[in-house]
Enzyme design. Structure first.
Site, PDB file in Angstrom:
ATOM      1  CG  ASP A   1      15.223 -23.598   2.370  1.00 20.92           C
ATOM      2  OD1 ASP A   1      15.304 -24.722   3.057  1.00 20.92           O
ATOM      3  OD2 ASP A   1      15.670 -22.853   2.244  1.00 20.92           O
TER       4      ASP A   1
ATOM      5  CD  GLN B   1      22.529 -21.148   3.767  1.00 19.83           C
ATOM      6  OE1 GLN B   1      22.386 -22.361   3.402  1.00 19.83           O
ATOM      7  NE2 GLN B   1      22.177 -21.073   5.005  1.00 19.83           N
TER       8      GLN B   1
ATOM      9  CE  LYS C   1      21.434 -26.033   4.026  1.00 24.81           C
ATOM     10  NZ  LYS C   1      20.765 -24.665   4.072  1.00 24.81           N
TER      11      LYS C   1
END
Ligand code: NAP
Length: 304
Positions: free
Chosen positions: A121, A98, A54
């Site tokens: 997200d 994460q 990422k």
């Protein structure tokens, strides 16, 4: 006729190239770039490799990237303070924590602490609610389902009136993609069935799918006889079934397999995604798109 292979790797490059161009244009006009922070707690190797990918992708697009690594024993309170800091940072437009988090931290509490306007997200209940409402309410569609829908569109598969069967009902894949494809929208308008471990006769549902989306996490669950001839098959499953030595690097790498028997299924399907190289590359791509869009919402050049 052999199925068309829908390659996420190729679609990713097209989308990233568009994002890169837009970042340059916004930078030239407003002097701002999208800012993404990735918070990693602990040293789980899989999480570290996802975060690294990422970070590299964000950097390659000209984003401001803040990779914030925290020790496994960080307290929940300190992690919440860190999120509050990024919520208040005007140069950060996207915050990603994460998962999974260590057991002593309440994952839900952490995800819900992220400002919904920076929740790239798309996991915050506000954004899930907006997704449910559909249309112009949608701000940050969750990345994997957004990637799946984009692949279906770019493969030229018609969803309007199509029978879609989704195998799996998780909050991150099954439920959101089912919801997205039933919206009153030209890229949706499908008749959607969601199946799971309590479904009676899974095969009969799969057999009538014009578009079969499989996100169960069970290698080879969908056998070729379950596929309607000419159907579009999207295999979301990523299952580690062994290890091999990479020809490229000489290092040990995981052998990955999807939820569908790809080699047999491609002889029956009209279009199919491979594993790896299918849905996987799309997830990070859509994360980058959501982060760019977050800046565009902030600048008022995009509305939701
Ligand atoms: P999950 O939370 O474990 O959910 C799996 C779903 O599949 C559940 O709803 C489960 O039903 C259903 N299921 C499992 N076995 C089944 C069976 N034998 N028959 C019918 N339904 C079954 O998984 P997830 O997070 O959605 O992930 C699914 C897969 O996609 C995994 O392999 C994961 O690694 C992969 N994935 C890939 C990406 C990517 O970027 N490519 C992103 C996310 C996930 P119940 O609800 O009844 O238990």
């Amino acid at each position: 006729m052999a199925a068309k292979i829908i390659k996420g790797i190729d679609i990713r490059e097209e989308i990233l190239s568009d994002i890169r161009k837009e970042v340059q244009e916004i930078k030239a006009e407003y002097g701002l770039v999208p800012g993404l922070t990735t918070i990693l707690v602990g040293d789980n190797p899989a999480s570290l490799s996802y975060v690294t990918l990422k970070v590299e992708t964000a950097n390659s697009l000209g984003f401001k990237e803040v990779q914030d690594s925290q020790p496994t024993d960080i307290s929940e309170e300190d992690l919440l303070s860190l999120i509050a800091k990024y919520n208040n940072d005007p140069t950060i437009h996207g915050i990603l924590v994460q998962l999974p988090l260590p057991e002593h931290i309440d994952e839900k509490k952490v995800l819900y602490a992220i400002d919904p306007d920076k929740d790239v997200d798309g996991f915050h209940p506000i954004n899930i609610g907006r997704l449910m409402l559909g249309g112009s309410e949608v701000k940050f569609p969750p990345c994997t389902p957004a990637g799946i829908q984009e692949m279906i569109i770019r493969a030229g598969v018609n969803t309007d009136g199509a029978e879609v069967v989704v195998v799996g009902r998780s909050n991150i894949v099954g439920k959101p993609i089912a919801n997205m494809l039933l919206q009153k929208d030209p890229h949706a308008n499908a008749t959607v069935t969601v199946v799971h471990t309590h479904t009676k006769d899974l095969a009969s549902h799969c057999r009538r799918a014009d578009i079969l989306i499989v996100a169960a996490g069970v290698p080879g669950l969908v056998s070729p006889e379950w596929i309607k001839p000419g159907a579009c098959v999207i295999d979301v499953g990523v299952n580690r079934v062994g290890e091999k030595i990479s020809e490229k690097t000489g290092k040990k790498v995981a052998v990955l397999r999807g939820d569908v028997d790809f080699e047999e299924a491609r002889k029956i399907a009209g279009a199919i995604t491979p594993v790896p190289g299918g849905v996987g590359p799309m997830t990070i791509t859509m994360l980058m798109k959501n982060t760019l869009n977050s800046l565009k919402y902030r600048l008022g050049i995009m509305q939701a």
